[in-house]
Design an enzyme around this catalytic site. Sequence first.
Site, PDB file in Angstrom:
ATOM      1  N   LYS A  78       0.843  -1.196   0.000  1.00 18.92           N
ATOM      2  CA  LYS A  78       0.000   0.000   0.000  1.00 18.92           C
ATOM      3  C   LYS A  78       0.876   1.243   0.000  1.00 18.92           C
ATOM      4  O   LYS A  78       1.896   1.293   0.695  1.00 18.92           O
ATOM      5  CB  LYS A  78      -0.908  -0.026   1.232  1.00 18.92           C
ATOM      6  CG  LYS A  78      -1.915   1.113   1.315  1.00 18.92           C
ATOM      7  CD  LYS A  78      -2.791   0.930   2.544  1.00 18.92           C
ATOM      8  CE  LYS A  78      -3.831   2.043   2.675  1.00 18.92           C
ATOM      9  NZ  LYS A  78      -4.704   1.832   3.852  1.00 18.92           N
ATOM     10  N   SER A 104      -9.305   1.877   3.022  1.00 16.59           N
ATOM     11  CA  SER A 104      -8.474   2.643   2.113  1.00 16.59           C
ATOM     12  C   SER A 104      -7.481   1.790   1.333  1.00 16.59           C
ATOM     13  O   SER A 104      -6.873   2.251   0.378  1.00 16.59           O
ATOM     14  CB  SER A 104      -7.705   3.716   2.895  1.00 16.59           C
ATOM     15  OG  SER A 104      -6.887   3.136   3.894  1.00 16.59           O
ATOM     16  N   SER A 127      -9.719  -0.304   7.094  1.00 11.18           N
ATOM     17  CA  SER A 127      -9.138  -0.093   5.773  1.00 11.18           C
ATOM     18  C   SER A 127      -8.592  -1.352   5.124  1.00 11.18           C
ATOM     19  O   SER A 127      -8.369  -1.372   3.917  1.00 11.18           O
ATOM     20  CB  SER A 127      -8.019   0.946   5.855  1.00 11.18           C
ATOM     21  OG  SER A 127      -8.551   2.226   6.096  1.00 11.18           O
TER      22      SER A 127
END
Length: 573
Positions: free
Chosen positions: A66, A140, A164
Amino acid sequence: MTDTAVARVCAAFRRLDELAGTEHARPEAWVTLRDRSRVLHDAESVDRRLARGERLPLAGMVIAVKNNIDVAGLPTTCGSRSRMVVPSRSATVVARVVESGAVVLGTTSMDQFATGVVGTRSAFGAVRSVSDPNRIAGGSSSGSAVVVAQGIVDAALSTDTAGSGRVPAALNGIVGIKPTRGLLPLTGVVPASPSFDVVGVLARDVGTAQRCAAVMCGPDADDPASRCWPENAPHGAPATPRVGVPTPGDLDGMDPGHRQAFADAVSSAAARGAELVTVDIAGLLAVGQMLYGSGIVAERSAAFGEEFATISDPDPAVLDVIERGRGISAVDYLRDMRAMREQAARAVRVFETIDALMLPTVGEHPTIADTAADPAEVNARMGRFTTFANLADLSAIAVPMGSCPNGSSFGVTFLAPAFHDAVVAEIAQRLSGRSVSRQWTPPLRNIIVFGAHRRGQPLHYQIADRGGEFAGIVRTAPEYSMLALDTEPMKPAVLHTGQAAIVGERWLLRPAALAAFVDDVEYPMTLGKVRLDNGEEVLGFVVEPRALHGEDITADGNWLVHLARKDRGRVEV
């Protein structure tokens, strides 16, 4: 992994090529794909290390990261095209997986500064679900989830402050581990809400996610919030786990398809051996509302508000969160933080009567258009069953479990108190119908016993009463001898002077239990390193040299054989 690292990297690039130009392609999931030749170079290095005999638990694993987690030499954007910070050093978690043999394929898209659970708040474009291009991928950690679900990478690093990692795991039919806060260090991770941020792992199965998480665990001197496994952390679940499920009222607001899918999942869990207990989760849900609905929101502004003000492509929904946080006084922040902790302390009492809590991960799967029309409300609904976990210091794992009537994937999350990560992982595997893989557990220590501490022998209780786990029969390297000591009870003395292989048992103990066990060891016995026939050196019973006496029984090769021969008790060997 059974493939070489080079073979697995080639397979990852073939998968990318297969998807390119098709309706299933999701190029928006990536921020940076590394050059193919560089990735292959890293894979070749892993294969050479293996050939030299290095132990690499992640050898052959291809991962994505990420883009709020630093990877040396690649830009860390946090979902903003104008934030192009290129770190010279990887985050601690990235360095640890690479050292363990994983190969980084690239970095993935995300909601800006990890604020949101929808996956649409990125300057690189809204990330689409793998199953429906009109629906959100969740966030996210949107890109990380999608590239795992597409079968490009084996695992991906995520962050999970309010859901997330778990939300995109549920929406894309994969596994998401949200560990206990602090188990995976945050050095090199751009903060979102520093008191509650965690690094997580996304994978297609629990075992792979556990393997990846296991190598990242452990304190880091540069992260003062990093934590050790406590010595009393459980490393497995009860045979019949008591699993809490919410009251019908707690599920109000779920769409009918997701509600039916959760009912089916609960029935399936019961059929697979769970003892279900209805519990009231209103207190936990109230804790979750405080992350954005109280002075705690100031953490977002403090963490990245100044930097956010300098980017040229801010997402309006993220900007709104920061603006709200800027109006919070220090007094209000501290007051609300204390109120949240008091509320959480009351809410977690639900775990006094259950081993884990089972919840739907999400209650709906919105379209990208619906999310754009009302971003704050949709985001709040998507995080309803996830936001409280880190505030209440819980461990969690999200797993696929059935599907909705419309065919979309459905996922549930199992939660338990801090450091019960191994418990929820095992329960999740059992109740979702998967074989149990205990690859991420609190550290256990090996000890090899040869005589009176073996199963059925007079001192075995010293291991059994301390929770020892039997891990199999072992043999030493062929360089030992064994004497029968005239002690009470009788014991063998294993000496590193000989040419025989001696049979023993391997047991696993927690560190605290091992320390207490050592205190019980009586003269002339002591503990030292014993070399096994596979070359491994493990703590085991030896004897002090000044006590060397007794009958040489090396020819028996096994204390139980010696006892049987002497007719001191027939024991099954």
